[in-house]
Design a protein around this motif. Structure first.
Motif, mmCIF file in Angstrom:
data_model
loop_
_atom_site.group_PDB
_atom_site.id
_atom_site.type_symbol
_atom_site.label_atom_id
_atom_site.label_comp_id
_atom_site.label_asym_id
_atom_site.label_seq_id
_atom_site.Cartn_x
_atom_site.Cartn_y
_atom_site.Cartn_z
ATOM 1 N N SER A 135 0.798 -1.225 -0.034
ATOM 2 C CA SER A 135 0.035 0.165 -0.087
ATOM 3 C C SER A 135 0.902 1.194 -0.035
ATOM 4 N N HIS A 136 0.560 2.220 -0.944
ATOM 5 C CA HIS A 136 1.221 3.418 -1.098
ATOM 6 C C HIS A 136 0.582 4.657 -1.798
ATOM 7 N N MET A 137 1.172 5.676 -1.593
ATOM 8 C CA MET A 137 0.784 6.891 -2.569
ATOM 9 C C MET A 137 1.637 6.651 -3.828
ATOM 10 N N HIS A 138 0.825 6.655 -4.772
ATOM 11 C CA HIS A 138 1.349 6.411 -6.274
ATOM 12 C C HIS A 138 1.564 7.635 -7.096
ATOM 13 N N ALA A 139 0.680 8.609 -7.169
ATOM 14 C CA ALA A 139 0.730 9.596 -7.910
ATOM 15 C C ALA A 139 0.221 11.032 -7.224
ATOM 16 N N MET A 140 0.730 12.164 -7.582
ATOM 17 C CA MET A 140 -0.093 13.312 -6.857
ATOM 18 C C MET A 140 0.104 14.491 -7.787
ATOM 19 N N THR A 141 -1.188 15.216 -7.729
ATOM 20 C CA THR A 141 -1.355 16.308 -8.647
ATOM 21 C C THR A 141 -1.618 17.645 -7.451
ATOM 22 N N LEU A 142 -0.981 18.591 -7.689
ATOM 23 C CA LEU A 142 -0.964 19.871 -6.829
ATOM 24 C C LEU A 142 -1.471 20.718 -7.598
ATOM 25 N N THR A 143 -2.835 21.416 -7.451
ATOM 26 C CA THR A 143 -3.401 22.563 -8.332
ATOM 27 C C THR A 143 -3.226 23.755 -7.363
ATOM 28 N N PHE A 144 -2.764 24.897 -8.167
ATOM 29 C CA PHE A 144 -2.675 26.074 -7.239
ATOM 30 C C PHE A 144 -3.918 27.034 -7.748
ATOM 31 N N ASP A 145 -4.712 26.840 -6.955
ATOM 32 C CA ASP A 145 -6.318 27.514 -7.465
ATOM 33 C C ASP A 145 -6.106 28.940 -7.383
ATOM 34 N N ASP A 146 -5.454 29.475 -6.218
ATOM 35 C CA ASP A 146 -5.146 30.706 -6.087
ATOM 36 C C ASP A 146 -4.055 31.030 -5.245
ATOM 37 N N VAL A 147 -3.674 32.020 -4.932
ATOM 38 C CA VAL A 147 -2.517 32.431 -4.036
ATOM 39 C C VAL A 147 -2.568 31.808 -2.495
ATOM 40 N N ASP A 148 -4.045 31.675 -2.213
ATOM 41 C CA ASP A 148 -4.167 31.030 -1.053
ATOM 42 C C ASP A 148 -5.093 29.567 -0.981
ATOM 43 N N THR A 149 -5.377 29.066 -1.961
ATOM 44 C CA THR A 149 -5.961 28.069 -2.080
ATOM 45 C C THR A 149 -5.305 26.776 -3.103
ATOM 46 N N ILE A 150 -5.005 25.581 -2.466
ATOM 47 C CA ILE A 150 -4.476 24.693 -3.197
ATOM 48 C C ILE A 150 -5.347 23.539 -3.178
ATOM 49 N N THR A 151 -5.214 22.642 -4.219
ATOM 50 C CA THR A 151 -6.031 21.227 -4.092
ATOM 51 C C THR A 151 -5.141 20.550 -4.492
ATOM 52 N N ALA A 152 -5.007 19.177 -3.450
ATOM 53 C CA ALA A 152 -3.996 18.123 -3.677
ATOM 54 C C ALA A 152 -4.975 16.771 -3.784
ATOM 55 N N GLY A 160 -2.693 -3.633 -3.463
ATOM 56 C CA GLY A 160 -2.568 -4.010 -4.987
ATOM 57 C C GLY A 160 -3.671 -3.208 -5.824
ATOM 58 N N LYS A 161 -4.789 -2.778 -5.173
ATOM 59 C CA LYS A 161 -5.584 -2.120 -5.936
ATOM 60 C C LYS A 161 -5.685 -0.738 -5.906
ATOM 61 N N GLU A 162 -6.013 0.019 -6.897
ATOM 62 C CA GLU A 162 -6.001 1.574 -7.000
ATOM 63 C C GLU A 162 -7.086 1.971 -6.441
ATOM 64 N N MET A 163 -7.102 3.016 -5.448
ATOM 65 C CA MET A 163 -8.245 3.659 -4.820
ATOM 66 C C MET A 163 -9.058 5.085 -5.654
ATOM 67 N N PRO A 164 -9.787 5.155 -5.258
ATOM 68 C CA PRO A 164 -10.449 6.525 -5.799
ATOM 69 C C PRO A 164 -9.708 7.822 -5.270
ATOM 70 N N GLU A 165 -9.349 8.615 -6.121
ATOM 71 C CA GLU A 165 -8.916 9.898 -5.843
ATOM 72 C C GLU A 165 -9.926 10.458 -4.962
ATOM 73 N N LYS A 166 -9.504 11.527 -4.122
ATOM 74 C CA LYS A 166 -10.345 12.270 -3.050
ATOM 75 C C LYS A 166 -9.577 13.501 -2.991
ATOM 76 N N PRO A 167 -9.735 14.506 -3.655
ATOM 77 C CA PRO A 167 -9.058 15.763 -3.837
ATOM 78 C C PRO A 167 -9.383 16.635 -2.552
ATOM 79 N N THR A 168 -8.426 17.178 -1.873
ATOM 80 C CA THR A 168 -8.382 18.037 -0.997
ATOM 81 C C THR A 168 -7.895 19.467 -1.179
#
Length: 175
Positions: A135-152, A160-168
């Motif tokens: 079990s592990h973190m496999h990929a990540m996207t970091l979005t810079f929504d604005d200077v004070d907001t990000i979404t990971a 062994g199974k890919e889990m659904p992504e849950k953006p934060t």
């Protein structure tokens, strides 16, 4: 009287040594990739809500620069059993990361792509994690929504199974 003279002499020597050390120029930082320079803008504290399987909970991410500005440390869930640390750095001139996970492993990722709004990381097979069993973190996207907001958004594998992504989404905490 001799003891007082020795102590005064030692203190004077220590002060001179400290002054000499402060007079030395620190080494010039190596040029960083544009993506690492972008990541440096995260220094500070960020808060949001995340669901890691037990329902929504507050998440606090703290970013700080280390090692003369050559490493960006991210700490989440600090002081809890779920505490994790991710270190962002340039590897051969390209942004990379190592994630120190609550699962006890260290997945590594390298820059996959970047544009004006987001940075995407892809799994680095060289880190030695067996994708089929660990079990592990496999990929990540970091979005810079604005200077004070990000979404990971993280892709992870569990047994062994890919889990659904849950953006934060996280908001910068103003001091």
């Amino acid at each position: 009287m001799k003891m007082k003279t020795k102590i005064t002499s030692i203190c004077a020597t220590l002060l001179l040594a400290a002054a000499a050390l402060n007079a030395v120029e620190p080494p010039k930082p190596r040029p960083a990739s544009p993506e690492f320079e972008r990541m440096k803008s995260l220094v500070g504290t960020w808060k949001g809500t995340v669901d890691i399987g037990q329902g929504p909970i507050e998440m606090v991410s703290q970013y700080r620069l280390l090692a003369g500005g050559s490493v960006l440390e991210e700490k989440v869930f600090a002081g809890t059993p779920n505490e994790m640390t991710t270190m962002f750095y340039d590897k051969d001139g390209k942004l990379a990361l190592t994630h120190y996970c609550m699962f006890g492993n260290r997945p590594a990722m390298v820059l996959k792509s970047a544009d004006g709004n987001s940075i995407q990381f892809a799994f680095d097979k060289a880190c030695g994690i067996d994708v089929k069993t660990e079990s592990h973190m496999h990929a990540m996207t970091l979005t810079f929504d604005d200077v004070d907001t990000i979404t990971a958004s993280c892709k992870s594998f569990m047994d062994g199974k890919e889990m659904p992504e849950k953006p934060t989404t996280l908001k910068r905490v103003k001091s």
